[in-house]
Motif scaffolding. Sequence first.
Motif, mmCIF file in Angstrom:
data_model
loop_
_atom_site.group_PDB
_atom_site.id
_atom_site.type_symbol
_atom_site.label_atom_id
_atom_site.label_comp_id
_atom_site.label_asym_id
_atom_site.label_seq_id
_atom_site.Cartn_x
_atom_site.Cartn_y
_atom_site.Cartn_z
ATOM 1 N N MET A 1 27.034 24.976 -14.387
ATOM 2 C CA MET A 1 27.270 24.809 -15.804
ATOM 3 C C MET A 1 27.055 26.136 -16.498
ATOM 4 O O MET A 1 26.034 26.790 -16.319
ATOM 5 C CB MET A 1 26.308 23.758 -16.350
ATOM 6 C CG MET A 1 26.318 23.664 -17.847
ATOM 7 S SD MET A 1 25.317 22.271 -18.383
ATOM 8 C CE MET A 1 24.330 23.056 -19.602
ATOM 9 N N THR A 2 28.027 26.542 -17.250
ATOM 10 C CA THR A 2 27.919 27.764 -18.018
ATOM 11 C C THR A 2 27.254 27.466 -19.351
ATOM 12 O O THR A 2 27.618 26.512 -20.035
ATOM 13 C CB THR A 2 29.315 28.374 -18.276
ATOM 14 O OG1 THR A 2 29.938 28.585 -17.012
ATOM 15 C CG2 THR A 2 29.212 29.663 -19.025
ATOM 16 N N ILE A 3 26.299 28.284 -19.687
ATOM 17 C CA ILE A 3 25.619 28.108 -20.967
ATOM 18 C C ILE A 3 26.216 29.096 -21.953
ATOM 19 O O ILE A 3 26.048 30.310 -21.821
ATOM 20 C CB ILE A 3 24.106 28.321 -20.830
ATOM 21 C CG1 ILE A 3 23.537 27.305 -19.842
ATOM 22 C CG2 ILE A 3 23.421 28.205 -22.175
ATOM 23 C CD1 ILE A 3 22.086 27.490 -19.535
ATOM 24 N N ALA B 1 22.144 22.505 -28.469
ATOM 25 C CA ALA B 1 20.835 22.030 -28.003
ATOM 26 C C ALA B 1 19.811 22.097 -29.134
ATOM 27 O O ALA B 1 19.037 21.155 -29.348
ATOM 28 C CB ALA B 1 20.369 22.862 -26.808
ATOM 29 N N THR C 1 26.828 25.930 -26.608
ATOM 30 C CA THR C 1 25.954 24.995 -25.888
ATOM 31 C C THR C 1 24.506 25.173 -26.332
ATOM 32 O O THR C 1 23.787 24.197 -26.581
ATOM 33 C CB THR C 1 26.058 25.216 -24.367
ATOM 34 O OG1 THR C 1 27.415 25.091 -23.964
ATOM 35 C CG2 THR C 1 25.203 24.237 -23.596
ATOM 36 N N ALA C 2 24.073 26.427 -26.434
ATOM 37 C CA ALA C 2 22.697 26.721 -26.844
ATOM 38 C C ALA C 2 22.437 26.242 -28.261
ATOM 39 O O ALA C 2 21.411 25.620 -28.543
ATOM 40 C CB ALA C 2 22.433 28.221 -26.723
ATOM 41 N N ALA D 1 17.690 29.998 -21.678
ATOM 42 C CA ALA D 1 18.575 30.518 -20.631
ATOM 43 C C ALA D 1 19.733 31.278 -21.254
ATOM 44 O O ALA D 1 20.102 32.363 -20.784
ATOM 45 C CB ALA D 1 19.091 29.366 -19.768
ATOM 46 N N TRP D 2 20.299 30.740 -22.325
ATOM 47 C CA TRP D 2 21.396 31.426 -23.009
ATOM 48 C C TRP D 2 20.915 32.770 -23.556
ATOM 49 O O TRP D 2 21.614 33.775 -23.448
ATOM 50 C CB TRP D 2 21.955 30.564 -24.149
ATOM 51 C CG TRP D 2 22.904 31.323 -25.002
ATOM 52 C CD1 TRP D 2 24.197 31.661 -24.717
ATOM 53 C CD2 TRP D 2 22.624 31.898 -26.276
ATOM 54 N NE1 TRP D 2 24.733 32.405 -25.732
ATOM 55 C CE2 TRP D 2 23.780 32.559 -26.714
ATOM 56 C CE3 TRP D 2 21.493 31.908 -27.093
ATOM 57 C CZ2 TRP D 2 23.843 33.234 -27.921
ATOM 58 C CZ3 TRP D 2 21.556 32.571 -28.303
ATOM 59 C CH2 TRP D 2 22.729 33.221 -28.701
ATOM 60 N N ALA E 1 14.261 20.279 -22.184
ATOM 61 C CA ALA E 1 15.559 20.644 -21.595
ATOM 62 C C ALA E 1 16.403 21.425 -22.587
ATOM 63 O O ALA E 1 17.042 22.427 -22.227
ATOM 64 C CB ALA E 1 16.302 19.389 -21.135
ATOM 65 N N ALA E 2 16.407 20.986 -23.847
ATOM 66 C CA ALA E 2 17.176 21.683 -24.878
ATOM 67 C C ALA E 2 16.621 23.093 -25.088
ATOM 68 O O ALA E 2 17.383 24.064 -25.193
ATOM 69 C CB ALA E 2 17.160 20.896 -26.185
ATOM 70 N N LYS F 1 17.590 25.299 -22.189
ATOM 71 C CA LYS F 1 18.998 25.677 -22.281
ATOM 72 C C LYS F 1 19.164 26.855 -23.246
ATOM 73 O O LYS F 1 19.865 27.831 -22.962
ATOM 74 C CB LYS F 1 19.812 24.472 -22.760
ATOM 75 C CG LYS F 1 21.291 24.577 -22.521
ATOM 76 C CD LYS F 1 21.993 23.309 -22.956
ATOM 77 C CE LYS F 1 21.683 22.159 -22.031
ATOM 78 N NZ LYS F 1 22.436 20.936 -22.343
ATOM 79 N N TYR F 2 18.494 26.768 -24.378
ATOM 80 C CA TYR F 2 18.570 27.844 -25.372
ATOM 81 C C TYR F 2 17.975 29.138 -24.809
ATOM 82 O O TYR F 2 18.561 30.219 -24.957
ATOM 83 C CB TYR F 2 17.845 27.431 -26.658
ATOM 84 C CG TYR F 2 17.885 28.493 -27.719
ATOM 85 C CD1 TYR F 2 19.043 28.722 -28.448
ATOM 86 C CD2 TYR F 2 16.771 29.276 -27.970
ATOM 87 C CE1 TYR F 2 19.091 29.709 -29.413
ATOM 88 C CE2 TYR F 2 16.813 30.267 -28.938
ATOM 89 C CZ TYR F 2 17.964 30.487 -29.653
ATOM 90 O OH TYR F 2 18.008 31.469 -30.602
#
Length: 107
Positions: A1-3, A11, A7-8, A95-96, A88-89, A92-93
């Motif tokens: 999955m590309t972040i 989230a 997406t960020a 990681a982005w 998780a949200a 994700k942020y």
Amino acid sequence: MTITEATALAAIEWIKDNATTMAQAKANRLYLEQWLKTVKGQIMLKHSGVSNAAQETIAFSSQEYLAALQAYKEAIEIDERFRFLVQAAEAKYEAWRTISANERAGA
């Protein structure tokens, strides 16, 4: 999955959009923690003619207490689910942010 940035940001928006629901879930959990004590106390009060240990045994095995305990379990499940979704949200942020920083450093 590309972040991606979208997406960020989605989230983070999810956290913001669900803040009230998550706060209510936390409030329910904390309320039910205290409610268990109230139920126990009320049942023990009904059986004041026996020892404290016997009162507790009666209270903990009563249908009222077991129903309150089940409600508390359900409140914990909802509150914890939201906690994990927020983690998780946030991950994700983060990681982005890391991917973006690495792209800027490599560019």
